[in-house]
Design an enzyme around this catalytic site. Structure first.
Site, short mmCIF file in Angstrom:
data_model
loop_
_atom_site.label_atom_id
_atom_site.label_comp_id
_atom_site.label_asym_id
_atom_site.label_seq_id
_atom_site.Cartn_x
_atom_site.Cartn_y
_atom_site.Cartn_z
N TYR A 54 0.42 -0.96 -0.65
CA TYR A 54 -0.22 0.21 0.17
C TYR A 54 0.90 1.09 0.07
O TYR A 54 0.31 2.39 0.81
CB TYR A 54 -1.24 0.05 0.96
CG TYR A 54 -2.00 -1.32 1.50
CD1 TYR A 54 -2.98 -1.81 0.48
CD2 TYR A 54 -1.79 -1.76 2.54
CE1 TYR A 54 -3.53 -2.91 0.01
CE2 TYR A 54 -1.91 -3.32 2.14
CZ TYR A 54 -3.32 -3.41 1.64
OH TYR A 54 -4.25 -4.69 1.42
N ARG A 55 1.98 0.82 -0.58
CA ARG A 55 2.68 2.43 -0.90
C ARG A 55 3.74 2.72 0.78
O ARG A 55 3.62 3.84 0.89
CB ARG A 55 2.50 3.53 -1.22
CG ARG A 55 2.38 2.56 -3.19
CD ARG A 55 1.98 3.88 -3.86
NE ARG A 55 3.41 4.96 -4.05
CZ ARG A 55 4.65 4.10 -4.45
NH1 ARG A 55 4.41 3.01 -5.38
NH2 ARG A 55 5.62 4.93 -4.70
N LEU A 56 3.01 2.07 1.66
CA LEU A 56 3.16 2.97 3.37
C LEU A 56 4.69 2.14 3.53
O LEU A 56 5.23 1.56 4.13
CB LEU A 56 2.68 2.12 4.10
CG LEU A 56 0.71 2.77 4.36
CD1 LEU A 56 0.28 1.88 5.02
CD2 LEU A 56 1.40 3.70 4.07
#
Length: 199
Positions: A176-178
């Protein structure tokens, strides 16, 4: 966490581990680094180079002093480097000052290069206009004949540059692009401080 970069007090062991894992994973040139410099107009300039060595002093690459990067580093001895290992979904960013390696270090690395690569260092007037491919091939043939039967010495204009890091950042792709990031910065005593960064 790969390399335990959030627990480390020194970025170099983490970098060494990540590089070894990249050597086992990347198909081509795990030591490839995007090198950024600044030209005489203050514009950024970036290209891919091969990092040919590293130790606690920094990361070393080699080039012609008359190349664009050589000229830019002579005027402003600062650079940034980026390693992106797509197969591992990791990257490392390095920023710092730049110094020229000594002659003994440059000679030692030059001697490990294939003969045609050493001939090429003599034949190429790197970053200058080239009329056509035939002109380059002719220059290589002439230099090959010049050094027939002898080992070509390192040209005075071909040397190594060392990025002496003031910061090293590790980046790990996460869902989640975290993403997971840690920035190591030199402190006043020559050691390192570490901080976690938002993705």
């Amino acid at each position: 966490m790969p390399g335990d970069f959030h627990e480390a007090h020194d970025p170099f062991p983490v970098f060494e581990q990540w590089l070894e894992e990249a050597r086992a994973s990347e198909l081509n040139d795990p030591n490839a680094m995007a090198l950024a410099t600044v030209d005489s107009e203050g514009l950024p300039d970036v290209r891919m180079v091969l990092m040919n060595g590293y130790d606690r002093r920094g990361l070393v690459f080699y080039t012609n002093r008359g190349s664009a990067k050589g000229v830019e580093l002579a005027a402003q001895p600062k650079a940034a480097g980026l390693f992106h290992w797509k197969s591992l979904r990791r990257q490392v960013r390095v920023r710092g000052t730049v110094e020229t390696v000594d002659d003994a270090e440059a000679d030692a690395y030059y001697a490990t290069r294939p003969r045609l690569s050493r001939i090429g260092a003599w034949a190429s007037r790197q970053s200058t206009p080239l009329a056509n491919r035939a002109a380059l091939e002719q220059a290589v043939a002439e230099r090959d004949k010049q050094f027939e039967g002898v080992e070509p010495p390192r040209p005075a204009w071909w040397t190594g540059f060392r990025i002496v890091p003031i910061s090293i950042e590790f980046w790990l792709d996460m869902p989640y692009r975290l993403h997971d990031r840690a920035l190591f910065s030199r402190d006043g005593d020559g050691g390192w401080s570490r901080v976690r960064l938002y993705p």
